[in-house]
Design an enzyme around this catalytic site. Structure first.
Site, PDB file in Angstrom:
ATOM      1  N   ARG A 273       0.862  -1.234  -0.013  1.00 50.46           N
ATOM      2  CA  ARG A 273      -0.145   0.137  -0.022  1.00 50.46           C
ATOM      3  C   ARG A 273       0.924   1.450   0.211  1.00 50.46           C
ATOM      4  O   ARG A 273       1.349   1.583   1.033  1.00 50.46           O
ATOM      5  CB  ARG A 273      -0.905   0.138   1.250  1.00 50.46           C
ATOM      6  CG  ARG A 273      -2.141   1.214   1.066  1.00 50.46           C
ATOM      7  CD  ARG A 273      -2.918   0.896   2.454  1.00 50.46           C
ATOM      8  NE  ARG A 273      -3.512  -0.228   2.617  1.00 50.46           N
ATOM      9  CZ  ARG A 273      -4.856  -0.600   2.363  1.00 50.46           C
ATOM     10  NH1 ARG A 273      -5.449   0.396   1.693  1.00 50.46           N
ATOM     11  NH2 ARG A 273      -5.227  -1.863   2.658  1.00 50.46           N
ATOM     12  N   GLU A 347      -6.079  -8.062  -2.700  1.00 50.75           N
ATOM     13  CA  GLU A 347      -6.632  -7.497  -3.846  1.00 50.75           C
ATOM     14  C   GLU A 347      -5.172  -6.931  -4.696  1.00 50.75           C
ATOM     15  O   GLU A 347      -4.705  -6.313  -4.279  1.00 50.75           O
ATOM     16  CB  GLU A 347      -7.559  -6.403  -3.587  1.00 50.75           C
ATOM     17  CG  GLU A 347      -8.096  -5.616  -5.011  1.00 50.75           C
ATOM     18  CD  GLU A 347      -8.806  -4.527  -4.759  1.00 50.75           C
ATOM     19  OE1 GLU A 347      -8.845  -3.529  -5.469  1.00 50.75           O
ATOM     20  OE2 GLU A 347      -9.428  -4.352  -3.624  1.00 50.75           O
ATOM     21  N   SER A 350      -9.009  -5.092 -10.023  1.00 51.88           N
ATOM     22  CA  SER A 350     -10.685  -4.861  -9.870  1.00 51.88           C
ATOM     23  C   SER A 350     -11.232  -4.572 -11.576  1.00 51.88           C
ATOM     24  O   SER A 350     -10.579  -3.593 -12.167  1.00 51.88           O
ATOM     25  CB  SER A 350     -10.787  -3.531  -9.076  1.00 51.88           C
ATOM     26  OG  SER A 350     -12.059  -3.454  -8.706  1.00 51.88           O
TER      27      SER A 350
END
Length: 419
Positions: A273, A347, A350
């Site tokens: 992140r 994740e 998307s």
């Protein structure tokens, strides 16, 4: 946003969508403002017609009648000015509310307020079983001197990274490999800027509501974008695309920036992140045909899955819940890649279908074979984002001696079997 006629005719469906997507929306206020603005526009048109009639008859009117006619025209002008000011105020309030109206989610989406209601569609690949104590990606990086993670923090702050040597080359090789795959599938490669004007963020649905997630360049009234989708959506804004030009398939590559608001304390260590990253975005503009856009959704999802399969990274496909997919999405599938050090999937991709919700905001239209102008459908999907994908790539392919064996598609680009 949704079409006004649809909202007027289907208020219960819009209310349900707002509840299912956990969107605070005062639909009654929106509908009331809709009625008030329409009434004001009718009133203004009537007053203008009345004033024009007075003006048309002024020259032929008797002299003794002209002062009264002039006074009446002046009074009507003042009344028009008051009504226009009221209309401007109500129109602004109406427009602000209209931008908050969510899209109607597809019937197969799990209903729930957040990601906890997402469901797993399927899992692909084999989770590695190590006969040694595996390292996390940061330990692998440090062992092989592939980055200066500690040195860059005093320079650029937390959640930044500085790759070096073979790992920096691997990041570039991954992107080139992915770009070549998409161009072979008919996508046009586009390099797009990381800065955009506020209206481009409104066009995609990022604004209003997510301003605090974007870096703001106040002097130039620009924002740093977190996805190439923002530039690509507005690229054809205001145009009417002829039928023979559709579909438009873009592979948009750009640096991306996100403030990561609300993620304090989460994934601070390493590459999962970060504030700045690079992304290759699949983007589609197609006819407003639900079957056609559904087929493109599967194509975009397939492309992302095929890349993970080629890279031998285990993953799972997620069906996003109504509350997790965001205001504008009709359907959203996430792909989560296996991260051994965390013992779970995270994740990395998307895939979203927005039908004409985004196109209405961006004024993206096409002309069909009957010469009727209609709003298009838009879709987007993360083809590949780095450095996040490097995390499962490194960890899943590590060896007992702390090296990383490259999956076959990358070996020629990297001039060897190992990183």
């Amino acid at each position: 946003m949704l079409g006004l006629s649809f909202i007027r005719e289907n208020p219960d469906a819009v209310r349900k969508a707002a509840v299912d997507k956990n969107v605070p929306l005062d639909l009654d206020a929106l509908l009331a403002l809709d009625g008030e603005t329409r009434a004001l526009k009718t009133r203004i048109d009537t007053l203008r017609a009345e004033r024009n009639a007075i003006s048309d008859g002024f020259r032929t009117a008797a002299n003794e009648d002209k002062p009264a006619l002039g006074a009446k025209a002046k009074a009507i002008g003042a009344e028009i000015g008051t009504a226009e000011a009221e209309l401007d105020e109500k129109q602004a309030a109406f427009d602000a509310l209209l931008l908050r109206v969510p899209n109607i989610p597809w019937q197969g989406a799990p209903v729930g307020p957040d990601e906890n209601f997402n469901t797993v569609v399927r899992q692909e690949g084999t989770i590695p079983s190590f006969d040694f104590e595996p390292l996390d990606h940061v330990a692998l990086i440090e062992k092989n001197d592939w980055a200066d993670l500690a040195r860059i923090t005093p320079v650029a702050g937390s959640r930044t990274y500085c790759l070096k040597g073979r790992l920096a080359l691997l990041e570039q090789a991954l992107m080139l490999w992915a770009q070549k795959r998409l161009t072979a599938d008919g996508f046009t490669l586009m390099t797009v800027p990381a800065i955009a004007k506020p209206h481009a963020f409104v066009a995609t649905g990022h604004f209003p509501g997510h301003e605090d997630e974007a870096y703001h360049i106040q002097e130039d009234e620009l924002y740093l974008a977190g996805t190439g989708e923002i530039a690509l959506t507005s690229l054809h804004s205001g145009e009417i695309i002829e039928a023979d030009r559709l579909p438009i398939l873009y592979a948009g590559y750009s640096p991306c920036f996100r403030r990561e608001v609300g993620s304090a304390g989460r994934d601070v260590r390493g590459l999962l992140r970060v504030h700045q990253f690079f992304k290759l975005e699949q983007y589609v503009i197609c006819r407003d045909d639900p079957e056609e856009s559904a087929a493109f959704h599967q194509r975009l999802l397939h492309n992302a899955e095929a890349m993970l399969q080629a890279l031998e990274i285990p993953y799972q496909v997620i069906e996003a819940s109504t509350g997790d997919m965001g205001n504008g999405k009709f359907r959203m599938n996430d792909i989560e890649s296996w991260v051994p050090s965390l013992g779970k999937y995270r994740e990395t991709h998307s895939c979203s279908t927005l039908h004409d919700w985004q196109a209405r905001r961006a004024n993206l239209r096409w002309r069909d074979e009957d010469r009727k102008v209609r709003f298009v459908h838009t879709l987007n999907n993360t083809a590949l984002a780095t450095p996040r994908l490097l995390v499962p790539l490194l960890e899943n392919h590590q060896t007992a001696d702390g090296r990383v064996k490259l999956p076959e598609p990358l070996r020629e680009l990297m001039d060897g079997d190992y990183l």
